[in-house]
Design a protein around this motif. Structure first.
Motif, PDB file in Angstrom:
ATOM      1  N   ALA A 102       0.830  -1.202   0.000  1.00 59.02           N
ATOM      2  CA  ALA A 102       0.000   0.000   0.000  1.00 59.02           C
ATOM      3  C   ALA A 102       0.867   1.255   0.000  1.00 59.02           C
ATOM      4  CB  ALA A 102      -0.937  -0.002   1.202  1.00 59.02           C
ATOM      5  N   SER A 103       1.946   1.203   0.784  1.00 54.55           N
ATOM      6  CA  SER A 103       2.837   2.364   0.876  1.00 54.55           C
ATOM      7  C   SER A 103       3.495   2.658  -0.465  1.00 54.55           C
ATOM      8  CB  SER A 103       3.901   2.114   1.947  1.00 54.55           C
ATOM      9  OG  SER A 103       4.816   3.180   2.007  1.00 54.55           O
ATOM     10  N   ALA A 104       3.793   1.603  -1.233  1.00 57.65           N
ATOM     11  CA  ALA A 104       4.437   1.795  -2.538  1.00 57.65           C
ATOM     12  C   ALA A 104       3.514   2.500  -3.517  1.00 57.65           C
ATOM     13  CB  ALA A 104       4.865   0.444  -3.101  1.00 57.65           C
ATOM     14  N   ARG A 105       2.196   2.432  -3.258  1.00 51.62           N
ATOM     15  CA  ARG A 105       1.224   3.078  -4.146  1.00 51.62           C
ATOM     16  C   ARG A 105       0.673   4.370  -3.538  1.00 51.62           C
ATOM     17  NH1 ARG A 105      -0.566  -0.361  -8.293  1.00 51.62           N
ATOM     18  NH2 ARG A 105       1.021  -1.976  -8.535  1.00 51.62           N
ATOM     19  N   LYS A 106       1.356   4.927  -2.566  1.00 52.23           N
ATOM     20  CA  LYS A 106       0.850   6.103  -1.861  1.00 52.23           C
ATOM     21  C   LYS A 106       0.640   7.284  -2.809  1.00 52.23           C
ATOM     22  CE  LYS A 106       5.564   7.210  -0.448  1.00 52.23           C
ATOM     23  NZ  LYS A 106       6.488   7.210   0.698  1.00 52.23           N
ATOM     24  N   ASP A 107      -0.295   8.135  -2.442  1.00 51.40           N
ATOM     25  CA  ASP A 107      -0.656   9.300  -3.237  1.00 51.40           C
ATOM     26  C   ASP A 107      -0.144  10.551  -2.535  1.00 51.40           C
ATOM     27  OD1 ASP A 107      -1.701  10.799  -5.220  1.00 51.40           O
ATOM     28  OD2 ASP A 107      -3.790  10.180  -4.920  1.00 51.40           O
ATOM     29  N   SER A 108      -0.391  11.699  -3.124  1.00 48.60           N
ATOM     30  CA  SER A 108       0.012  12.951  -2.490  1.00 48.60           C
ATOM     31  C   SER A 108      -1.056  14.011  -2.735  1.00 48.60           C
ATOM     32  CB  SER A 108       1.359  13.431  -3.037  1.00 48.60           C
ATOM     33  OG  SER A 108       1.238  13.799  -4.405  1.00 48.60           O
ATOM     34  N   LYS A 109      -1.045  15.037  -1.884  1.00 52.72           N
ATOM     35  CA  LYS A 109      -1.990  16.148  -2.045  1.00 52.72           C
ATOM     36  C   LYS A 109      -1.282  17.438  -1.643  1.00 52.72           C
ATOM     37  CE  LYS A 109      -3.910  15.941   2.630  1.00 52.72           C
ATOM     38  NZ  LYS A 109      -5.151  15.849   3.453  1.00 52.72           N
ATOM     39  N   PRO A 110      -1.765  18.602  -2.141  1.00 52.81           N
ATOM     40  CA  PRO A 110      -1.144  19.880  -1.768  1.00 52.81           C
ATOM     41  C   PRO A 110      -1.265  20.111  -0.268  1.00 52.81           C
ATOM     42  CG  PRO A 110      -2.591  20.146  -3.677  1.00 52.81           C
ATOM     43  CD  PRO A 110      -2.854  18.783  -3.120  1.00 52.81           C
ATOM     44  N   LEU A 111      -0.301  20.853   0.292  1.00 54.52           N
ATOM     45  CA  LEU A 111      -0.355  21.181   1.709  1.00 54.52           C
ATOM     46  C   LEU A 111      -1.594  22.028   2.006  1.00 54.52           C
ATOM     47  CD1 LEU A 111       3.383  22.169   2.428  1.00 54.52           C
ATOM     48  CD2 LEU A 111       2.238  20.025   3.046  1.00 54.52           C
ATOM     49  N   GLU A 112      -2.291  21.691   3.095  1.00 52.98           N
ATOM     50  CA  GLU A 112      -3.439  22.506   3.503  1.00 52.98           C
ATOM     51  C   GLU A 112      -2.975  23.811   4.144  1.00 52.98           C
ATOM     52  OE1 GLU A 112      -5.902  20.164   6.007  1.00 52.98           O
ATOM     53  OE2 GLU A 112      -6.430  18.714   4.427  1.00 52.98           O
ATOM     54  N   THR A 113      -1.818  23.730   4.839  1.00 49.42           N
ATOM     55  CA  THR A 113      -1.241  24.927   5.456  1.00 49.42           C
ATOM     56  C   THR A 113       0.208  25.041   5.001  1.00 49.42           C
ATOM     57  OG1 THR A 113      -2.639  24.624   7.417  1.00 49.42           O
ATOM     58  CG2 THR A 113      -0.735  26.092   7.633  1.00 49.42           C
ATOM     59  N   ALA A 114       0.558  26.214   4.481  1.00 51.47           N
ATOM     60  CA  ALA A 114       1.910  26.413   3.962  1.00 51.47           C
ATOM     61  C   ALA A 114       2.949  26.185   5.059  1.00 51.47           C
ATOM     62  CB  ALA A 114       2.047  27.822   3.381  1.00 51.47           C
ATOM     63  N   ARG A 115       4.014  25.488   4.709  1.00 48.40           N
ATOM     64  CA  ARG A 115       5.135  25.256   5.617  1.00 48.40           C
ATOM     65  C   ARG A 115       6.362  24.894   4.793  1.00 48.40           C
ATOM     66  NH1 ARG A 115       6.019  19.923   5.447  1.00 48.40           N
ATOM     67  NH2 ARG A 115       4.263  18.464   5.253  1.00 48.40           N
ATOM     68  N   LYS A 116       7.492  24.747   5.485  1.00 49.32           N
ATOM     69  CA  LYS A 116       8.726  24.373   4.808  1.00 49.32           C
ATOM     70  C   LYS A 116       8.732  22.863   4.522  1.00 49.32           C
ATOM     71  CE  LYS A 116      11.508  28.132   6.740  1.00 49.32           C
ATOM     72  NZ  LYS A 116      12.753  28.491   7.472  1.00 49.32           N
ATOM     73  N   ALA A 117       9.482  22.487   3.484  1.00 50.26           N
ATOM     74  CA  ALA A 117       9.521  21.083   3.065  1.00 50.26           C
ATOM     75  C   ALA A 117      10.206  20.220   4.104  1.00 50.26           C
ATOM     76  CB  ALA A 117      10.245  20.968   1.730  1.00 50.26           C
ATOM     77  N   GLU A 118       9.643  19.036   4.332  1.00 55.71           N
ATOM     78  CA  GLU A 118      10.187  18.079   5.273  1.00 55.71           C
ATOM     79  C   GLU A 118      10.489  16.765   4.566  1.00 55.71           C
ATOM     80  OE1 GLU A 118       7.133  17.665   8.157  1.00 55.71           O
ATOM     81  OE2 GLU A 118       7.340  19.708   8.973  1.00 55.71           O
ATOM     82  N   LYS A 119      11.280  15.951   5.211  1.00 56.29           N
ATOM     83  CA  LYS A 119      11.566  14.634   4.666  1.00 56.29           C
ATOM     84  C   LYS A 119      10.265  13.852   4.532  1.00 56.29           C
ATOM     85  CE  LYS A 119      14.702  10.696   5.284  1.00 56.29           C
ATOM     86  NZ  LYS A 119      15.773  10.109   6.130  1.00 56.29           N
ATOM     87  N   GLY A 120      10.068  13.238   3.377  1.00 56.48           N
ATOM     88  CA  GLY A 120       8.828  12.521   3.106  1.00 56.48           C
ATOM     89  C   GLY A 120       7.883  13.313   2.238  1.00 56.48           C
ATOM     90  N   ASP A 121       8.070  14.635   2.153  1.00 55.09           N
ATOM     91  CA  ASP A 121       7.248  15.453   1.257  1.00 55.09           C
ATOM     92  C   ASP A 121       7.639  15.215  -0.195  1.00 55.09           C
ATOM     93  OD1 ASP A 121       5.871  16.584   3.330  1.00 55.09           O
ATOM     94  OD2 ASP A 121       7.128  18.387   3.434  1.00 55.09           O
ATOM     95  N   ILE A 122       6.727  15.577  -1.078  1.00 54.66           N
ATOM     96  CA  ILE A 122       7.002  15.495  -2.512  1.00 54.66           C
ATOM     97  C   ILE A 122       7.062  16.912  -3.062  1.00 54.66           C
ATOM     98  CG2 ILE A 122       6.108  14.763  -4.755  1.00 54.66           C
ATOM     99  CD1 ILE A 122       4.930  12.330  -3.374  1.00 54.66           C
ATOM    100  N   LEU A 123       8.191  17.265  -3.658  1.00 50.94           N
ATOM    101  CA  LEU A 123       8.378  18.582  -4.254  1.00 50.94           C
ATOM    102  C   LEU A 123       8.077  18.515  -5.740  1.00 50.94           C
ATOM    103  CD1 LEU A 123      11.727  19.843  -2.639  1.00 50.94           C
ATOM    104  CD2 LEU A 123       9.390  20.012  -1.747  1.00 50.94           C
ATOM    105  N   VAL A 124       7.355  19.505  -6.217  1.00 59.75           N
ATOM    106  CA  VAL A 124       7.192  19.702  -7.659  1.00 59.75           C
ATOM    107  C   VAL A 124       8.143  20.837  -8.018  1.00 59.75           C
ATOM    108  CG1 VAL A 124       5.620  20.230  -9.535  1.00 59.75           C
ATOM    109  CG2 VAL A 124       4.782  18.996  -7.522  1.00 59.75           C
TER     110      VAL A 124
END
Length: 486
Positions: A145-167
């Motif tokens: 399931a983790s290998a197929r994980k999805d992503s969504k935009p941040l609801e509250t702006a913050r700095k990037a953390e490990k595990g985030d996906i950057l565009v």
């Protein structure tokens, strides 16, 4: 034809073979008459040209062909009449020959040893059985399931953390020069995934959407692109968006996307795969037990030529590893002659075990059917998506490669035959206990490695941990680590 045994020492035999001048002459004339029916000679009908004329035109080439065939046929006849089985191709050297005189050549061979296999019912084996724990199954399902994980935009702006996906957009240069493959737009990069060069992702932690940051990295020395290997690079990265990962629910739709009919069907397939993995490790351990006992129980001479070939193959791999910077810790601080002596002991063990298994198969009429080879060939082709036809054509055009594909199939069938005759006890263990047993086996192998460095009569039972990975002991490949069913 006259065959005289000149010398006999161990498995080595030397013969002198003489083929009479008349026999050679008759063969040459017969071959010329065959040619006369096909070649066109001005002034003569096909088959009517005189032998003298044919000999003038085609004598040298026909003589070479006849001599080659005479040596091949006579050497095979000499071996068959004496019931000799050569270990490798005989070494043949022409001693003397002139037109109209006898052909004399020498033939040096090494024979396969006479092998008397042990009584396999005296072999005691322990087979470990592992029931797939529910915790392992759940962990495997979570990984899928983790290998197929999805992503969504941040609801509250913050700095990037490990595990985030950057565009992000990025452009890279080496010594100020932009090279192909060093730029992309709208690239999705998961921080901490290690999908980029070491250090690249770490420097983007703490960035904000809309920020441009310079990333400095150095390409690895072993990088595939020679122009980039070992070179410092600068990347200008513009962060367009920061997205957070969202766990995917394991449901029937996700299971179907993985080739299963439902979640329960997927669980069954994953459980079956895990069970096969544990079974593979258990069989590998069982096979190692068999080979160790076979090596200990059999002490027969092996052909030096076969040991030479096996040692050369091992040593080529050792040198290739050295070039990659991989040196066996056991080899450090030793002179090369001592290291070679240890690897030659391994080569001798491999040859002895290989000959023994081959003889067991021959004596018990164990063979690999063509459909078994075809299945293995098909599986090998599937490992190269998009190149299946080229793989099939390669094996069909290379008998030696096909033989290498057949060899492990034959070996496994012989091992199964021995297991059926041996005394096998079973013990149920957990995956952790199975791994502990593997560690014990590794420690035992290390002790045998130390023993192999001391002079002893029975080299068959010795090994060295470095090349043991490629030894017949570990001919069974490690079980696949990915749980996702195909």
């Amino acid at each position: 034809m006259q065959v005289t045994e000149v010398s006999s020492e161990g498995l080595k035999r030397d013969f002198k073979v003489v083929i009479g001048a008349k026999e050679i002459g008759d063969k040459v004339e017969a071959r010329l008459r065959e040619l006369s029916a096909r070649v066109k000679i001005p002034g003569f009908r096909p088959g009517k040209a005189p032998i003298k004329l044919l000999k003038q035109r085609y004598g040298p080439s026909v003589m070479g062909e006849v001599l080659e065939r005479a040596v091949t046929d006579s050497s095979a006849q000499a071996l068959n009449e004496r019931g000799l089985r050569p270990a490798v191709q005989p070494k043949i050297e022409i001693v003397s020959f002139d037109d109209g005189k006898d052909l004399e050549y020498s033939m040096a061979i090494e024979l396969l040893p006479e092998i008397e296999p042990m009584d396999f019912s005296k072999i005691a084996l322990e087979k470990l059985r592992v029931a797939v724990p529910e915790t392992d199954l759940e962990a495997a399902m979570e990984r899928l399931a983790s290998a197929r994980k999805d992503s969504k935009p941040l609801e509250t702006a913050r700095k990037a953390e490990k595990g985030d996906i950057l565009v992000l957009d990025f452009k890279g240069t080496v010594h100020g020069e932009a090279l192909p493959g060093m730029a992309a737009d709208d690239h999705h990069l998961e921080l901490g995934s290690s999908s980029f060069i070491e250090g690249f992702e770490d420097q983007l932690i703490g960035t904000e959407a809309g920020e441009t940051r310079q990333v400095n990295v150095t390409f690895p020395e072993a990088y595939g692109n020679e122009k980039l290997a070992g070179q410092p690079a600068v990347f200008e990265c513009t962060i367009k968006e920061i997205r957070e990962t969202v766990p995917v629910e394991m449901n029937d739709d996700l299971a179907k996307s993985m080739g299963a009919e439902s979640v329960e069907d997927l669980r069954d397939k994953v459980k079956e795969r895990l069970g096969a993995d544990y079974e593979g490790l258990s069989r590998m351990r069982l096979k190692r037990q068999i080979l160790d006992q076979l090596a200990e129980a059999h002490d027969f001479g092996v052909p030096e030529s076969m040991v030479d070939l096996e040692f050369d193959a091992i040593w080529r791999q050792v040198e290739a590893d050295r070039q990659q910077g991989n040196v066996d810790p056991d080899d450090e601080g030793k002179d090369e002659d001592a290291i070679k002596a240890e690897y030659r002991t391994i080569a001798e063990r491999r040859v002895r075990l290989g000959l023994l298994l081959s003889e067991v198969g021959r004596l018990n009429q164990i063979d690999v059917a063509q459909d078994e080879v075809n299945r293995a060939l098909f599986q090998e082709a599937q490992r190269h998506p998009g190149q299946e036809q080229q793989v099939l054509e390669f094996y069909k055009a290379n008998p030696e490669a096909l033989a290498q594909l057949r060899a492990p199939l034959f070996e496994d069938k012989v091992i199964d035959y021995i297991i059926d005759l041996a005394q096998v006890t079973e013990r149920e263990v957990s995956p952790e206990q199975l791994r502990e047993e593997e560690e014990k086996d590794a420690a035992a192998a290390e002790k045998r490695s130390e023993a192999a460095k001391k002079p002893a009569k029975k080299a068959a039972g010795k090994t060295k941990s470095k090349a043991k990975k490629a030894d017949a002991d570990d001919a069974v490949d490690e079980a696949a680590k990915d749980e996702e069913p195909s």
